[in-house]
Design a protein around this motif. Structure first.
Motif, PDB file in Angstrom:
ATOM      1  N   ASN A 128     -30.256  11.949  64.160  1.00  0.00           N
ATOM      2  CA  ASN A 128     -31.656  11.725  63.779  1.00  0.00           C
ATOM      3  C   ASN A 128     -32.641  12.672  64.450  1.00  0.00           C
ATOM      4  O   ASN A 128     -33.846  12.540  64.270  1.00  0.00           O
ATOM      5  N   ILE A 129     -32.123  13.598  65.237  1.00  0.00           N
ATOM      6  CA  ILE A 129     -33.030  14.583  65.844  1.00  0.00           C
ATOM      7  C   ILE A 129     -33.158  15.748  64.863  1.00  0.00           C
ATOM      8  O   ILE A 129     -32.169  16.421  64.554  1.00  0.00           O
ATOM      9  N   LYS A 130     -34.366  15.934  64.371  1.00  0.00           N
ATOM     10  CA  LYS A 130     -34.572  16.937  63.333  1.00  0.00           C
ATOM     11  C   LYS A 130     -34.690  18.340  63.935  1.00  0.00           C
ATOM     12  O   LYS A 130     -35.377  18.527  64.941  1.00  0.00           O
ATOM     13  N   ILE A 131     -34.051  19.319  63.339  1.00  0.00           N
ATOM     14  CA  ILE A 131     -34.180  20.709  63.795  1.00  0.00           C
ATOM     15  C   ILE A 131     -35.544  21.215  63.337  1.00  0.00           C
ATOM     16  O   ILE A 131     -35.893  21.064  62.172  1.00  0.00           O
ATOM     17  N   LYS A 132     -36.310  21.805  64.263  1.00  0.00           N
ATOM     18  CA  LYS A 132     -37.665  22.242  63.882  1.00  0.00           C
ATOM     19  C   LYS A 132     -37.654  23.532  63.084  1.00  0.00           C
ATOM     20  O   LYS A 132     -38.282  23.658  62.061  1.00  0.00           O
TER      21      LYS A 132
END
Ligand code: HEC
Length: 176
Positions: free
Chosen positions: A144-148
């Motif tokens: 759930n950690i989105k790549i910026k």
């Protein structure tokens, strides 16, 4: 459906340009006769990793992970395991949209990545010798950690591989 959600979806529906109207499923449509049974979500279907790959990944990555560089899909064959050799690469393989936004459960995604990354898999020996398989919990933590800045991060990871002397096939650097 709560009234507020209904109102919101109606607003969105009405706000959509006409050109997009055709992608909205027909809610009045009935299943074909004999096919009324409720469908099992993929995350509960219990298919093998190779079947899950065919259902969720093959459309873009093709049968053996060869991809389609001309269409912006990088080659994974004999290469994708190299990401595990550079810092940040382990999370990256889970966080790319194709993985993270798939319909697979965390455990299924872990199994599928492990299947791709093993010696005889798509990675074809590019994974590090001490490859530690993903667990469902690890996938959950990254997922759930989105790549910026995805292209920037990918470029960075590839640069790190290059400084380690890893050969980068042309097809791993696709241009859509
Ligand atoms: C809609 C097309 C599409 C689908 C479907 C798709 N991918 Fe991808 N995948 C890509 C693209 C494009 C990239 C390159 C990075 C990016 O732009 O997301 C990529 C990159 C990757 C990478 C990192 C390797 C690299 O060289 O960047 C992995 C691992 C991966 N995908 C796994 C999967 C898995 C597993 C599935 C199925 C569950 C899947 N993908 C489904 C398009 C797709």
């Amino acid at each position: 459906m709560k009234p507020s959600i209904l109102a919101m979806s109606l607003t969105l529906l009405l706000a959509s340009p006409f050109g997009e109207a055709r992608v909205i499923p027909d809610t009045t449509q009935r299943p074909a006769p004999g096919n009324e049974a409720e469908q099992t979500p993929l995350s509960q279907a219990g298919y093998s990793s190779s079947v899950n790959y065919r259902l969720q990944c093959l459309g873009c990555h093709l049968t053996n992970g060869e991809g389609s560089p001309r269409n912006g899909i990088p080659q994974m064959t004999g290469f994708v395991g190299n990401f595990l050799k550079v810092e940040g690469g382990r999370a990256f393989l889970v966080q790319v949209p194709g993985s993270s936004q798939s319909a697979l459960s965390n455990q299924q995604l872990a199994d599928l990545l492990n299947w791709m990354l093993r010696e005889e898999g798509i990675a074809g020996g590019s994974s590090p010798e001490n490859f530690r398989p993903y667990t469902g919990e690890e996938v959950e933590a990254y997922r759930n950690i989105k790549i910026k800045d995805l292209p920037g991060l990918r470029r960075n990871l590839i640069n790190r591989m290059e400084t380690m002397g890893i050969h980068i096939p042309k097809a791993a650097m696709p241009s859509p």
